[in-house]
Write a protein that holds these residues in place. Structure first.
Motif, short mmCIF file in Angstrom:
data_model
loop_
_atom_site.label_atom_id
_atom_site.label_comp_id
_atom_site.label_asym_id
_atom_site.label_seq_id
_atom_site.Cartn_x
_atom_site.Cartn_y
_atom_site.Cartn_z
N GLY A 1 24.57 6.18 -47.37
CA GLY A 1 23.45 6.87 -47.99
C GLY A 1 22.26 7.02 -47.05
N LEU A 2 21.98 5.97 -46.29
CA LEU A 2 20.87 6.05 -45.33
C LEU A 2 21.10 7.14 -44.30
CD1 LEU A 2 20.27 2.23 -44.75
CD2 LEU A 2 18.62 3.83 -45.72
N GLN A 3 22.32 7.19 -43.74
CA GLN A 3 22.62 8.22 -42.75
C GLN A 3 22.53 9.62 -43.35
OE1 GLN A 3 23.72 7.69 -39.08
NE2 GLN A 3 22.58 9.57 -39.49
N GLU A 4 23.03 9.76 -44.57
CA GLU A 4 22.96 11.06 -45.24
C GLU A 4 21.50 11.47 -45.45
OE1 GLU A 4 25.07 14.25 -47.31
OE2 GLU A 4 25.82 12.56 -46.12
N GLY A 5 20.64 10.50 -45.77
CA GLY A 5 19.25 10.80 -46.06
C GLY A 5 18.43 11.17 -44.84
N VAL A 6 18.62 10.46 -43.72
CA VAL A 6 17.83 10.75 -42.53
C VAL A 6 18.35 11.96 -41.77
CG1 VAL A 6 17.11 8.35 -42.28
CG2 VAL A 6 19.13 9.15 -41.06
N GLY A 7 19.62 12.31 -42.00
CA GLY A 7 20.18 13.49 -41.35
C GLY A 7 21.14 13.15 -40.23
N PRO A 8 22.05 14.08 -39.92
CA PRO A 8 23.11 13.80 -38.94
C PRO A 8 22.64 13.67 -37.50
CG PRO A 8 23.14 16.09 -39.61
CD PRO A 8 22.15 15.42 -40.50
N ASN A 9 21.43 14.16 -37.20
CA ASN A 9 20.95 14.12 -35.81
C ASN A 9 20.14 12.87 -35.50
OD1 ASN A 9 22.07 16.69 -35.25
ND2 ASN A 9 20.29 17.69 -36.18
N GLY B 1 20.35 4.06 -50.62
CA GLY B 1 20.27 4.46 -49.22
C GLY B 1 19.83 5.90 -49.07
N LEU B 2 20.38 6.79 -49.90
CA LEU B 2 20.03 8.21 -49.83
C LEU B 2 18.54 8.41 -50.11
CD1 LEU B 2 21.10 11.12 -49.52
CD2 LEU B 2 21.46 11.14 -52.00
N ALA B 3 18.03 7.74 -51.15
CA ALA B 3 16.62 7.88 -51.49
C ALA B 3 15.72 7.36 -50.37
CB ALA B 3 16.32 7.15 -52.80
N ALA B 4 16.11 6.22 -49.76
CA ALA B 4 15.32 5.66 -48.66
C ALA B 4 15.35 6.57 -47.45
CB ALA B 4 15.84 4.27 -48.30
N GLY B 5 16.53 7.12 -47.13
CA GLY B 5 16.64 8.03 -46.00
C GLY B 5 15.82 9.29 -46.21
N LYS B 6 15.87 9.85 -47.41
CA LYS B 6 15.10 11.06 -47.71
C LYS B 6 13.60 10.78 -47.68
CE LYS B 6 18.47 13.74 -50.38
NZ LYS B 6 18.78 14.35 -51.69
N ARG B 7 13.22 9.60 -48.18
CA ARG B 7 11.80 9.23 -48.14
C ARG B 7 11.34 9.12 -46.70
NH1 ARG B 7 7.22 10.34 -50.00
NH2 ARG B 7 5.64 8.78 -49.53
N PHE B 8 12.16 8.52 -45.85
CA PHE B 8 11.83 8.41 -44.43
C PHE B 8 11.67 9.81 -43.83
CE2 PHE B 8 12.76 8.25 -39.96
CZ PHE B 8 12.11 7.11 -39.51
N HIS B 9 12.59 10.69 -44.16
CA HIS B 9 12.53 12.06 -43.62
C HIS B 9 11.24 12.75 -44.06
CE1 HIS B 9 13.34 16.45 -43.76
NE2 HIS B 9 13.90 16.19 -42.58
N ASP B 10 10.88 12.61 -45.35
CA ASP B 10 9.66 13.24 -45.85
C ASP B 10 8.43 12.71 -45.11
OD1 ASP B 10 11.15 14.70 -47.62
OD2 ASP B 10 10.69 13.46 -49.37
#
Length: 372
Positions: free
Chosen positions: A100-108, A328-337
């Motif tokens: 989920g973390l990887q999905e949230g922050v993005g593949p790059n 994990g997805l929510a945390a990754g997306k929050r990081f991205h935002d």
């Protein structure tokens, strides 16, 4: 909505940097000087420069001040993942969480995992290293400890994103993504009360500085009060936190003592709510040794963070399972935002848990619950 003064100031400087008016290496005015030039408060100019630093346009250096940087070179494509401990034998961190973390922050973006080994000093060292080695941090911190708090504050001052998992150190203003332990506890208690239990015991570790642990305990107590039941200390057992990492045979003795007392006192408990799988495992072992039938004499519910196969007779107990991928997805997306500036203010995100009813009780429970 009108643009805030600090946003206007940051946009103006950013445009000058992108157009080349302010080339790499240019020293910018200080907070105080900038506030006089623009006719704004020092707090406004400070926030504008902090935002530019967060976006990678400038670097704030002690003794030298704020200078324009090469934004492309300053972006490393790395997020530091700092966990309080890595415990592969117990399945932590869970693969679903990492996915989920990887999905949230993005593949790059690469994830750099760090193990604090339950040592706040080691945690603080990783946090300070990540200021220069990453684009930000997602952290499952050790129990709130003053040793690592200054390091987190330094990291926030660097302007880089910081997101906490499960709990947030006291006094650190950053976003938090967590399992809704309070809501899950209330659901478990409601299920046990629906099934006729009025003497429900709570078994956990004494962690007054860990918000997740205290939320569960308070939700247990409030659930009793909401049902018109009294909160009795004799039904609460909080084990010393050092036992959490002791050999299981050493931990088993105090759990067995607690189970024996709860099951044989004048007003015996008829159900147990365990704050962790380790406690539930100790309860099941103890009940077997003491010849206390589960669920015949005691019903057991537990927060289930271990893989189900590691918990003996998991089908005989109610399990609260966290949605690790969603966390994990929510945390990754929050990081991205935070990274792109979509949102900058700290927020709390609670992810609802699943409640899996024991096989024997499926048809007798009302409400939104799952099955094994």
């Amino acid at each position: 909505m009108a643009e805030a003064r600090w946003e206007s100031l940051a946009d103006s400087i950013r445009k000058d940097i992108e157009s080349g008016v302010l080339p790499e290496g240019t020293k910018l005015p200080s907070d105080e000087e900038l506030s006089k030039i623009w006719g704004v408060s020092r707090a406004t100019s400070h926030r504008a420069l902090h935002e530019l630093q967060r976006q990678g346009y400038v670097a704030r250096q002690r003794r030298w001040g704020t200078v324009v940087t090469n934004r492309q070179q300053s972006q490393k494509g790395v997020v530091g993942l700092i966990f309080d401990q890595l415990a592969p034998a117990a399945g932590f961190p869970q693969p679903e969480l990492l996915h989920g973390l990887q999905e949230g922050v993005g593949p790059n973006t690469s994830l750099l995992m760090c193990d604090s080994s339950l040592d706040p000093s080691r945690e603080a060292e990783f946090v300070r290293r990540m200021i220069n080695e990453s684009d930000g941090i997602i952290c499952f911190p050790t129990a709130s400890n003053p040793i690592s708090r200054p390091a987190f504050q330094e990291f926030l001052e660097s302007g880089k994103p910081l997101v906490f998992l499960d709990r947030r150190p006291t006094g650190v203003e950053a976003s938090l993504v967590k399992n809704d332990r309070a809501g899950a506890t209330e659901l478990a208690m409601r299920t046990l009360i629906q099934r006729g239990h009025q003497r429900i015991a709570y078994l956990g570790f004494h962690k007054p500085n860990v918000s997740a642990a205290m939320e569960s305990l308070e939700a247990y107590r409030s659930s009793l009060r909401d049902a018109g039941l009294s909160v009795e200390p004799l039904y609460e057992r909080q084990f010393p936190p050092e036992l959490e990492f002791a050999e299981f045979r050493l931990f088993l003795e105090p759990v067995r003592d607690a189970v024996f007392t709860l099951a044989n006192q004048a007003m015996p408990a008829t159900a147990l709510l365990c704050a962790q799988d380790m406690i539930a495992a100790g309860v099941l072992d103890s009940c077997e040794q003491l010849e206390i039938p589960v669920p015949g004499q005691l019903e057991v519910a537990t927060f289930n963070d271990w893989p189900a196969m590691m918990l003996r007779s998991s089908s005989r107990i109610h399990r609260i399972t966290s949605r690790q991928f969603d966390i994990g997805l929510a945390a990754g997306k929050r990081f991205h935002d935070l990274s792109v500036g979509t949102s900058v203010e700290p927020i709390d995100i609670r992810i609802p848990a699943n409640f899996l009813v024991a096989d024997y009780a499926i048809e007798r429970v009302e409400g939104p619950v799952g099955t094994h």
